[in-house]
Design an enzyme around this catalytic site. Structure first.
Site, PDB file in Angstrom:
ATOM      1  N   GLY A   1       2.964  -0.555   3.828  1.00 38.81           N
ATOM      2  CA  GLY A   1       2.387  -1.464   2.851  1.00 38.81           C
ATOM      3  C   GLY A   1       2.485  -2.895   3.339  1.00 38.81           C
TER       4      GLY A   1
ATOM      5  CE1 TYR B   1      -4.912   2.063   4.069  1.00 41.07           C
ATOM      6  CE2 TYR B   1      -5.497  -0.035   3.076  1.00 41.07           C
ATOM      7  CZ  TYR B   1      -4.630   1.037   3.205  1.00 41.07           C
ATOM      8  OH  TYR B   1      -3.484   1.071   2.450  1.00 41.07           O
TER       9      TYR B   1
ATOM     10  CB  SER C   1      -0.957   0.008   1.189  1.00 47.70           C
ATOM     11  OG  SER C   1      -2.040  -0.852   0.948  1.00 47.70           O
TER      12      SER C   1
END
Length: 384
Positions: free
Chosen positions: A327, A182, A79
Protein backbone atom coordinates in the site's frame (compact mmCIF):
# COMPACT_ATOMS: atom_id res chain seq x y z
CA UNK A 1 8.67 22.67 8.06
CA UNK A 2 11.01 21.23 5.44
CA UNK A 3 14.05 19.25 6.54
CA UNK A 4 16.91 17.92 4.43
CA UNK A 5 16.63 14.12 4.15
CA UNK A 6 20.41 13.78 4.04
CA UNK A 7 20.72 15.55 7.38
CA UNK A 8 18.26 13.24 9.08
CA UNK A 9 19.80 10.09 7.59
CA UNK A 10 23.32 11.16 8.62
CA UNK A 11 22.19 11.80 12.18
CA UNK A 12 20.46 8.43 12.36
CA UNK A 13 23.42 6.50 11.03
CA UNK A 14 25.75 8.28 13.43
CA UNK A 15 23.76 6.91 16.38
CA UNK A 16 23.44 3.34 15.11
CA UNK A 17 24.70 0.74 17.59
CA UNK A 18 26.85 -2.00 16.08
CA UNK A 19 25.11 -5.38 16.04
CA UNK A 20 26.64 -8.66 17.11
CA UNK A 21 27.21 -11.09 14.22
CA UNK A 22 24.49 -13.72 13.99
CA UNK A 23 22.02 -11.81 16.16
CA UNK A 24 18.78 -12.07 14.18
CA UNK A 25 17.13 -9.06 15.85
CA UNK A 26 20.21 -6.93 15.23
CA UNK A 27 20.39 -8.13 11.63
CA UNK A 28 16.74 -7.24 11.12
CA UNK A 29 17.29 -3.82 12.65
CA UNK A 30 20.30 -3.31 10.40
CA UNK A 31 18.15 -4.08 7.35
CA UNK A 32 15.55 -1.59 8.63
CA UNK A 33 18.28 1.03 9.01
CA UNK A 34 19.24 0.47 5.37
CA UNK A 35 15.71 1.53 4.45
CA UNK A 36 16.24 4.74 6.41
CA UNK A 37 19.59 5.23 4.67
CA UNK A 38 17.75 4.76 1.37
CA UNK A 39 15.69 7.88 2.05
CA UNK A 40 12.99 7.15 4.63
CA UNK A 41 12.39 8.86 7.96
CA UNK A 42 11.15 5.86 9.94
CA UNK A 43 10.35 2.15 9.69
CA UNK A 44 8.39 -0.44 11.66
CA UNK A 45 8.98 -4.14 10.94
CA UNK A 46 7.15 -7.15 12.33
CA UNK A 47 8.31 -10.67 11.44
CA UNK A 48 6.29 -13.64 12.69
CA UNK A 49 7.56 -17.20 12.68
CA UNK A 50 7.59 -20.38 14.69
CA UNK A 51 8.63 -18.64 17.90
CA UNK A 52 6.17 -15.74 17.71
CA UNK A 53 6.69 -12.16 16.54
CA UNK A 54 9.80 -10.02 16.46
CA UNK A 55 9.42 -6.25 16.10
CA UNK A 56 12.11 -3.70 15.30
CA UNK A 57 12.05 -0.01 14.40
CA UNK A 58 14.55 2.36 12.81
CA UNK A 59 14.73 6.07 12.15
CA UNK A 60 12.58 8.71 13.78
CA UNK A 61 8.88 9.33 14.25
CA UNK A 62 9.29 13.09 13.89
CA UNK A 63 12.13 14.80 12.02
CA UNK A 64 11.96 17.83 14.34
CA UNK A 65 11.92 16.15 17.74
CA UNK A 66 13.87 13.01 16.68
CA UNK A 67 11.47 10.93 18.81
CA UNK A 68 11.74 7.16 18.22
CA UNK A 69 9.32 5.27 15.97
CA UNK A 70 6.67 3.58 18.15
CA UNK A 71 6.85 -0.20 17.65
CA UNK A 72 3.05 -0.52 17.78
CA UNK A 73 2.21 2.68 15.92
CA UNK A 74 -0.81 3.31 13.72
CA UNK A 75 -0.38 4.08 10.01
CA UNK A 76 -2.44 4.41 6.84
CA UNK A 77 -2.35 1.05 5.06
CA UNK A 78 -3.09 2.37 1.56
CA UNK A 79 -3.86 -0.31 -1.00
CA UNK A 80 -3.46 -3.17 1.47
CA UNK A 81 -7.09 -2.12 2.02
CA UNK A 82 -7.94 -3.79 -1.29
CA UNK A 83 -7.41 -7.24 0.21
CA UNK A 84 -9.99 -6.48 2.92
CA UNK A 85 -12.50 -5.41 0.25
CA UNK A 86 -11.70 -8.43 -1.93
CA UNK A 87 -12.22 -10.72 1.06
CA UNK A 88 -15.73 -9.35 1.60
CA UNK A 89 -16.58 -9.70 -2.11
CA UNK A 90 -15.35 -13.31 -2.13
CA UNK A 91 -17.30 -14.09 1.04
CA UNK A 92 -20.44 -12.82 -0.69
CA UNK A 93 -19.61 -14.98 -3.71
CA UNK A 94 -19.20 -18.01 -1.44
CA UNK A 95 -22.60 -17.29 0.09
CA UNK A 96 -24.22 -17.07 -3.34
CA UNK A 97 -25.06 -13.39 -2.94
CA UNK A 98 -23.15 -12.47 -6.09
CA UNK A 99 -21.02 -14.13 -8.75
CA UNK A 100 -17.53 -13.24 -9.87
CA UNK A 101 -18.93 -13.37 -13.39
CA UNK A 102 -21.63 -10.78 -12.66
CA UNK A 103 -21.10 -7.63 -14.66
CA UNK A 104 -20.84 -4.21 -13.06
CA UNK A 105 -24.13 -3.38 -14.76
CA UNK A 106 -25.81 -6.28 -12.97
CA UNK A 107 -25.51 -4.30 -9.74
CA UNK A 108 -24.86 -0.73 -10.88
CA UNK A 109 -26.68 -0.30 -14.19
CA UNK A 110 -25.42 2.57 -16.31
CA UNK A 111 -22.69 3.66 -13.91
CA UNK A 112 -19.77 2.58 -16.12
CA UNK A 113 -20.31 4.02 -19.56
CA UNK A 114 -18.92 6.58 -21.95
CA UNK A 115 -15.76 6.90 -24.05
CA UNK A 116 -15.76 3.17 -24.70
CA UNK A 117 -16.24 2.12 -21.08
CA UNK A 118 -19.01 -0.46 -20.80
CA UNK A 119 -20.20 -1.88 -17.48
CA UNK A 120 -22.05 -4.63 -19.36
CA UNK A 121 -18.68 -6.20 -20.26
CA UNK A 122 -16.73 -5.63 -17.03
CA UNK A 123 -17.13 -8.38 -14.43
CA UNK A 124 -16.56 -8.45 -10.69
CA UNK A 125 -13.49 -10.60 -11.36
CA UNK A 126 -12.10 -7.96 -13.74
CA UNK A 127 -12.52 -5.29 -11.07
CA UNK A 128 -10.85 -7.40 -8.39
CA UNK A 129 -7.90 -8.32 -10.62
CA UNK A 130 -7.28 -4.95 -12.33
CA UNK A 131 -8.14 -6.40 -15.73
CA UNK A 132 -11.17 -4.15 -16.35
CA UNK A 133 -9.31 -1.63 -18.52
CA UNK A 134 -10.66 1.30 -16.47
CA UNK A 135 -8.21 4.20 -16.38
CA UNK A 136 -7.76 6.07 -13.11
CA UNK A 137 -8.33 9.81 -12.86
CA UNK A 138 -7.97 9.82 -9.11
CA UNK A 139 -8.55 13.05 -7.17
CA UNK A 140 -7.41 11.78 -3.77
CA UNK A 141 -4.10 12.77 -2.14
CA UNK A 142 -2.33 9.86 -3.82
CA UNK A 143 -2.40 11.99 -6.98
CA UNK A 144 -0.99 15.13 -5.33
CA UNK A 145 2.32 16.10 -6.92
CA UNK A 146 3.64 18.99 -4.79
CA UNK A 147 3.62 20.35 -1.25
CA UNK A 148 1.49 23.25 -2.46
CA UNK A 149 -1.15 20.88 -3.86
CA UNK A 150 -1.04 18.91 -0.63
CA UNK A 151 -1.79 21.99 1.47
CA UNK A 152 -4.60 23.04 -0.88
CA UNK A 153 -6.31 19.68 -1.34
CA UNK A 154 -5.49 17.48 1.67
CA UNK A 155 -8.99 17.87 3.14
CA UNK A 156 -10.94 17.44 -0.12
CA UNK A 157 -13.46 14.62 -0.17
CA UNK A 158 -15.09 12.78 -3.06
CA UNK A 159 -17.81 10.18 -3.25
CA UNK A 160 -17.19 6.87 -4.99
CA UNK A 161 -19.56 7.91 -7.76
CA UNK A 162 -17.60 11.12 -8.32
CA UNK A 163 -14.37 9.13 -8.56
CA UNK A 164 -15.94 6.74 -11.09
CA UNK A 165 -17.39 9.62 -13.09
CA UNK A 166 -13.93 11.15 -13.48
CA UNK A 167 -12.57 7.84 -14.81
CA UNK A 168 -15.34 7.68 -17.39
CA UNK A 169 -13.87 10.77 -19.09
CA UNK A 170 -11.08 8.52 -20.40
CA UNK A 171 -11.02 5.73 -22.95
CA UNK A 172 -10.26 2.35 -21.40
CA UNK A 173 -6.66 1.11 -21.56
CA UNK A 174 -7.84 -2.14 -23.15
CA UNK A 175 -10.92 -4.32 -23.55
CA UNK A 176 -11.99 -6.06 -20.33
CA UNK A 177 -9.84 -9.12 -19.66
CA UNK A 178 -7.30 -8.24 -22.37
CA UNK A 179 -4.60 -6.63 -20.23
CA UNK A 180 -3.58 -5.57 -16.74
CA UNK A 181 -3.59 -2.04 -15.38
CA UNK A 182 -3.79 -1.08 -11.71
CA UNK A 183 -7.06 0.78 -11.16
CA UNK A 184 -8.06 2.24 -7.79
CA UNK A 185 -11.34 3.20 -9.45
CA UNK A 186 -12.21 -0.48 -9.85
CA UNK A 187 -12.26 -0.83 -6.07
CA UNK A 188 -14.48 2.24 -5.77
CA UNK A 189 -16.91 0.29 -7.97
CA UNK A 190 -16.53 -2.81 -5.78
CA UNK A 191 -17.30 -0.75 -2.69
CA UNK A 192 -20.60 0.30 -4.27
CA UNK A 193 -21.36 -3.30 -5.29
CA UNK A 194 -20.88 -4.43 -1.68
CA UNK A 195 -23.29 -1.72 -0.58
CA UNK A 196 -25.84 -2.72 -3.24
CA UNK A 197 -25.68 -6.40 -2.30
CA UNK A 198 -25.70 -6.03 1.49
CA UNK A 199 -27.38 -2.69 2.15
CA UNK A 200 -24.31 -1.66 4.17
CA UNK A 201 -21.19 0.32 3.26
CA UNK A 202 -18.00 -1.51 2.33
CA UNK A 203 -16.31 -0.46 5.58
CA UNK A 204 -19.27 -1.60 7.68
CA UNK A 205 -19.08 -5.01 6.00
CA UNK A 206 -15.30 -5.17 6.48
CA UNK A 207 -15.84 -4.37 10.14
CA UNK A 208 -18.62 -6.96 10.53
CA UNK A 209 -17.03 -9.75 8.51
CA UNK A 210 -13.27 -9.29 9.08
CA UNK A 211 -12.26 -6.81 11.76
CA UNK A 212 -14.56 -7.95 14.56
CA UNK A 213 -14.26 -11.73 13.96
CA UNK A 214 -10.45 -11.52 13.97
CA UNK A 215 -10.32 -9.14 16.93
CA UNK A 216 -8.43 -6.46 15.01
CA UNK A 217 -8.77 -3.86 17.74
CA UNK A 218 -6.46 -1.35 16.08
CA UNK A 219 -7.91 -1.41 12.56
CA UNK A 220 -10.42 1.29 11.75
CA UNK A 221 -12.03 3.37 9.04
CA UNK A 222 -11.28 7.08 9.63
CA UNK A 223 -14.37 8.49 7.94
CA UNK A 224 -13.96 12.25 7.40
CA UNK A 225 -11.22 12.60 10.01
CA UNK A 226 -7.78 13.64 8.75
CA UNK A 227 -6.10 12.48 11.96
CA UNK A 228 -4.19 9.34 12.92
CA UNK A 229 -4.75 7.71 16.33
CA UNK A 230 -1.85 7.82 18.76
CA UNK A 231 0.78 6.54 18.92
CA UNK A 232 2.04 7.01 15.39
CA UNK A 233 5.06 8.08 13.43
CA UNK A 234 4.44 11.16 11.34
CA UNK A 235 4.13 10.43 7.64
CA UNK A 236 6.37 12.35 5.24
CA UNK A 237 6.48 12.83 1.48
CA UNK A 238 9.28 14.08 -0.74
CA UNK A 239 7.70 15.66 -3.82
CA UNK A 240 10.74 17.11 -5.57
CA UNK A 241 14.50 17.27 -5.23
CA UNK A 242 15.65 19.92 -2.76
CA UNK A 243 12.30 20.32 -1.04
CA UNK A 244 13.03 17.76 1.67
CA UNK A 245 10.55 15.91 3.86
CA UNK A 246 7.04 17.40 3.87
CA UNK A 247 4.80 16.34 6.77
CA UNK A 248 1.78 14.75 5.04
CA UNK A 249 0.37 12.94 8.07
CA UNK A 250 -2.97 14.71 7.98
CA UNK A 251 -5.25 14.21 4.98
CA UNK A 252 -8.54 12.61 3.98
CA UNK A 253 -8.51 9.49 1.84
CA UNK A 254 -10.95 6.95 3.21
CA UNK A 255 -12.38 5.15 0.20
CA UNK A 256 -12.51 1.44 -0.67
CA UNK A 257 -9.20 1.44 -2.55
CA UNK A 258 -7.09 2.44 0.45
CA UNK A 259 -8.95 3.93 3.41
CA UNK A 260 -8.20 1.87 6.52
CA UNK A 261 -5.79 2.67 9.36
CA UNK A 262 -4.09 -0.21 11.17
CA UNK A 263 -0.95 -1.54 12.89
CA UNK A 264 1.64 -4.15 11.96
CA UNK A 265 0.15 -6.60 14.47
CA UNK A 266 -3.36 -6.32 13.05
CA UNK A 267 -2.22 -6.55 9.42
CA UNK A 268 -0.14 -9.60 10.25
CA UNK A 269 -3.14 -11.25 11.90
CA UNK A 270 -5.37 -10.43 8.94
CA UNK A 271 -3.09 -11.75 6.19
CA UNK A 272 -2.11 -14.91 8.05
CA UNK A 273 -5.76 -15.65 8.88
CA UNK A 274 -6.86 -15.00 5.30
CA UNK A 275 -4.16 -17.12 3.67
CA UNK A 276 -4.58 -19.76 6.35
CA UNK A 277 -8.19 -20.31 5.29
CA UNK A 278 -9.96 -18.68 8.25
CA UNK A 279 -11.89 -16.04 6.29
CA UNK A 280 -12.78 -17.67 2.97
CA UNK A 281 -14.14 -21.03 1.89
CA UNK A 282 -11.58 -23.17 0.00
CA UNK A 283 -13.16 -22.47 -3.41
CA UNK A 284 -13.07 -18.71 -2.91
CA UNK A 285 -9.54 -18.70 -1.50
CA UNK A 286 -8.47 -20.70 -4.55
CA UNK A 287 -10.06 -18.05 -6.78
CA UNK A 288 -8.23 -15.29 -4.89
CA UNK A 289 -4.93 -17.10 -5.47
CA UNK A 290 -5.37 -17.45 -9.26
CA UNK A 291 -2.98 -14.89 -10.71
CA UNK A 292 -2.08 -13.09 -13.91
CA UNK A 293 1.15 -11.20 -14.67
CA UNK A 294 1.21 -7.53 -13.64
CA UNK A 295 2.14 -4.80 -16.10
CA UNK A 296 5.71 -4.75 -17.43
CA UNK A 297 6.61 -1.51 -15.66
CA UNK A 298 5.62 -2.98 -12.30
CA UNK A 299 7.59 -6.16 -12.96
CA UNK A 300 10.68 -3.95 -13.20
CA UNK A 301 10.06 -2.87 -9.60
CA UNK A 302 8.68 -6.21 -8.36
CA UNK A 303 10.28 -8.97 -10.48
CA UNK A 304 8.07 -11.98 -10.99
CA UNK A 305 4.99 -10.32 -9.48
CA UNK A 306 1.56 -11.73 -10.32
CA UNK A 307 -1.85 -10.51 -9.19
CA UNK A 308 -4.84 -12.52 -8.04
CA UNK A 309 -8.14 -11.18 -6.70
CA UNK A 310 -6.95 -8.43 -4.38
CA UNK A 311 -3.75 -10.33 -3.65
CA UNK A 312 -0.22 -10.18 -5.06
CA UNK A 313 2.19 -13.11 -5.30
CA UNK A 314 5.96 -12.88 -5.70
CA UNK A 315 8.83 -15.39 -5.86
CA UNK A 316 11.42 -15.62 -3.08
CA UNK A 317 15.16 -15.81 -3.83
CA UNK A 318 15.38 -18.92 -1.62
CA UNK A 319 12.65 -20.67 -3.62
CA UNK A 320 8.90 -20.70 -3.21
CA UNK A 321 6.65 -17.68 -3.12
CA UNK A 322 4.94 -15.31 -0.76
CA UNK A 323 1.61 -13.51 -1.00
CA UNK A 324 0.29 -10.23 0.36
CA UNK A 325 -0.54 -6.72 -0.75
CA UNK A 326 1.35 -3.48 -0.49
CA UNK A 327 0.00 0.00 0.00
CA UNK A 328 1.29 3.44 -0.95
CA UNK A 329 -0.46 6.57 0.23
CA UNK A 330 0.75 10.05 1.15
CA UNK A 331 3.20 9.67 4.01
CA UNK A 332 3.17 5.88 4.30
CA UNK A 333 4.29 2.80 2.39
CA UNK A 334 3.20 -0.67 3.52
CA UNK A 335 4.53 -4.07 2.46
CA UNK A 336 3.15 -7.42 3.63
CA UNK A 337 3.94 -11.04 2.93
CA UNK A 338 3.10 -14.59 4.04
CA UNK A 339 5.11 -17.57 2.80
CA UNK A 340 3.28 -20.21 0.80
CA UNK A 341 3.49 -22.67 3.70
CA UNK A 342 2.17 -20.03 6.12
CA UNK A 343 5.15 -20.55 8.43
CA UNK A 344 6.52 -17.01 8.27
CA UNK A 345 5.04 -13.56 7.66
CA UNK A 346 6.15 -9.95 7.59
CA UNK A 347 4.62 -6.47 7.73
CA UNK A 348 6.71 -3.37 7.00
CA UNK A 349 5.49 0.19 7.47
CA UNK A 350 7.73 2.92 6.06
CA UNK A 351 6.61 6.39 7.14
CA UNK A 352 7.82 8.06 3.96
CA UNK A 353 6.66 8.25 0.35
CA UNK A 354 9.08 9.58 -2.26
CA UNK A 355 8.10 11.13 -5.58
CA UNK A 356 11.29 13.10 -6.27
CA UNK A 357 13.04 10.71 -8.66
CA UNK A 358 12.65 7.24 -10.08
CA UNK A 359 16.15 6.42 -8.83
CA UNK A 360 15.26 7.24 -5.20
CA UNK A 361 11.98 5.36 -5.43
CA UNK A 362 13.75 2.26 -6.77
CA UNK A 363 16.52 2.60 -4.17
CA UNK A 364 14.01 2.68 -1.33
CA UNK A 365 11.96 -0.18 -2.79
CA UNK A 366 15.08 -2.30 -3.19
CA UNK A 367 16.00 -1.80 0.47
CA UNK A 368 12.50 -2.86 1.55
CA UNK A 369 12.56 -5.82 -0.82
CA UNK A 370 15.89 -6.98 0.60
CA UNK A 371 14.50 -6.92 4.13
CA UNK A 372 11.33 -8.79 3.16
CA UNK A 373 13.24 -11.48 1.26
CA UNK A 374 15.78 -12.04 4.03
CA UNK A 375 13.13 -12.17 6.74
CA UNK A 376 10.96 -14.67 4.86
CA UNK A 377 13.85 -16.85 3.69
CA UNK A 378 16.05 -17.06 6.79
CA UNK A 379 14.88 -19.25 9.67
CA UNK A 380 17.05 -17.18 12.01
CA UNK A 381 14.36 -14.54 11.88
CA UNK A 382 11.96 -16.78 13.76
CA UNK A 383 11.37 -14.99 17.08
CA UNK A 384 13.04 -16.60 20.07
Amino acid sequence: MFVSPLGVVSALLATTIAAAPGDSRSDLRRDAERIVAGGATGVQVRVTGEGGSMVVTAGVADVRTKSPVPPEGYFRIGSANKTFVATVVLQLAGEGELSLDDTADTWLPGLIKGHGNDGRKITVRHLLQHTSGIVDDYPFPTAIASSREYRRHRFDTYTAREVISRAMRHKPAFAPGKGWSYANTGYAVLGLIIEKVTGRTWHAEVDRRVIKPLGLKHTRWPGNSAELPRPHARGYSVFKTGEGFVDTTRHRDADASGGLISTTADLDRFFTALLGGRLLRPAQLAEMRKTVPVAKELRQIWPGARYGLGLMRRPLPCGGTYAGHGGDILGFSTRTGVTADGERSIVVSVSTERFDSAKRVLQLEAAVDRLVSRALCDARYDAR
